[in-house]
Scaffold this motif. Sequence first.
Motif, PDB file in Angstrom:
ATOM      1  N   ASP A  98      44.501  44.725  39.615  1.00  0.00           N
ATOM      2  CA  ASP A  98      45.110  46.054  39.719  1.00  0.00           C
ATOM      3  C   ASP A  98      44.370  46.987  40.680  1.00  0.00           C
ATOM      4  O   ASP A  98      44.729  48.161  40.801  1.00  0.00           O
ATOM      5  CB  ASP A  98      45.204  46.710  38.339  1.00  0.00           C
ATOM      6  N   THR A 100      41.392  48.218  40.402  1.00  0.00           N
ATOM      7  CA  THR A 100      40.454  49.131  39.750  1.00  0.00           C
ATOM      8  C   THR A 100      39.043  48.907  40.293  1.00  0.00           C
ATOM      9  O   THR A 100      38.587  47.771  40.409  1.00  0.00           O
ATOM     10  CB  THR A 100      40.455  48.916  38.233  1.00  0.00           C
ATOM     11  N   GLU A 102      35.037  50.065  39.675  1.00  0.00           N
ATOM     12  CA  GLU A 102      34.047  50.716  38.829  1.00  0.00           C
ATOM     13  C   GLU A 102      32.685  50.650  39.510  1.00  0.00           C
ATOM     14  O   GLU A 102      32.282  49.604  40.013  1.00  0.00           O
ATOM     15  CB  GLU A 102      33.940  50.014  37.476  1.00  0.00           C
TER      16      GLU A 102
END
Length: 419
Positions: A98, A100, A102
Amino acid sequence: MTDGPERTDRRTVLRATAGLAGGTALPALSGCLGGDGNDGTDDPSEDSPPDDGADVDYEIETVAEGFENPWGLAFLPDDGRLLVTERPGRLSLVDPADGTVEGVAGAPEVFAEGQGGLLDVAVHPDYHDDPRVYLTYAAANDAGEAATHVGSGRLALDGGDAPALDEFEPIRVAEPFRDSANHFGSRAAFGPEGALFVTVGDRRDTDFGPDHVSQDRSNELGATLRLTADGDAHPENPFVDNPDAADALYSYGHRNPQAIAVRPETGAVWQCEHGEEDGDEINATERGGNYGWPIASEACRYGTDDPVAPGHDERDDVIAPVHYWPCGSGGFPPSGAVFYDGEAFPEWRGDLLAGTLAAQYLGRFTVDGAGRDATVTERDPLLDDRGWRMRAVAVEPTTGHLYVAVDDGDAPVARIVPA
């Protein structure tokens, strides 16, 4: 970057390229093309083996964006997520599913000047039992001098907290420190039996005589180091019993190796390194081998047609590259390489994929044979319609998809998938 190895592309060759998404052939300006490379034969185009992977259709997908000069890529085993380093000093964990991103806490303070900063990343081969992550980076001493460092920490992903490298510490410093911001080398890869191989550049030493740091075995510059997972010199290194040589040396006589790859069929460690004016090389690295820099080279001095040194074939005390780009070819300033062994592109299995910076494409090389006797042939370039400086390349273990990191101040990590 102002130093020569990451030089501005000299766009001199007009070439129609194949293998683009959808199979479309487009005319593209491509300087520094590997078609001018040489495998050491008189005519590298003669009797080239057929290219069964020439007509593979692929597509390019953006995985995540907004990275500042990403430098290293490493997948977490059986996890699917990808570690990405950024040269200013950030480490991120990316979920390709997706996009993402971090941030990972605990990365070291780095010397982010010139070609220095947070550089490569590798994962312990027994990651499930030993979740150590290894970083290579430039760091400075109290005098402001810099050196290539290797450090490790345990990646903590549990408990719902943000990911972090716990107990990160440097485990090897390639000395001596130098007052230079260039030529850190700094690729890392685990080879057979868990040995950690790390490349170190010559720190831009321009004294091209026999006393050059790359020919001085008492230091760890201009070399490939072979270490244990704890950062110690590997006990089977070639010079461990030589009091006048650094015990971490595996090979020496290198200039600025910014690509390293372990060949799955043989376990051999290969690397690509920058020449001076051209003279870029692909080397099949041998234990104790002297690869010549700067007493043997195919490069010329910057801005001239004057050879830096005699060619490798004029000396019997050095190992010649398996492929090189002679002065006048435009070169192939490399960064990042991998032998492809995935399922997504079976036609490319066994090929060496290497990024190039100034020429702005992903090189694909077929390899026939082993070691210094291998025949290496560059095939049609990949991604050469993007204008991307290719900094790093990795293969996703489960899917076999190819991932590339683009060297730019606001850069993507992209994925190559079958069309």
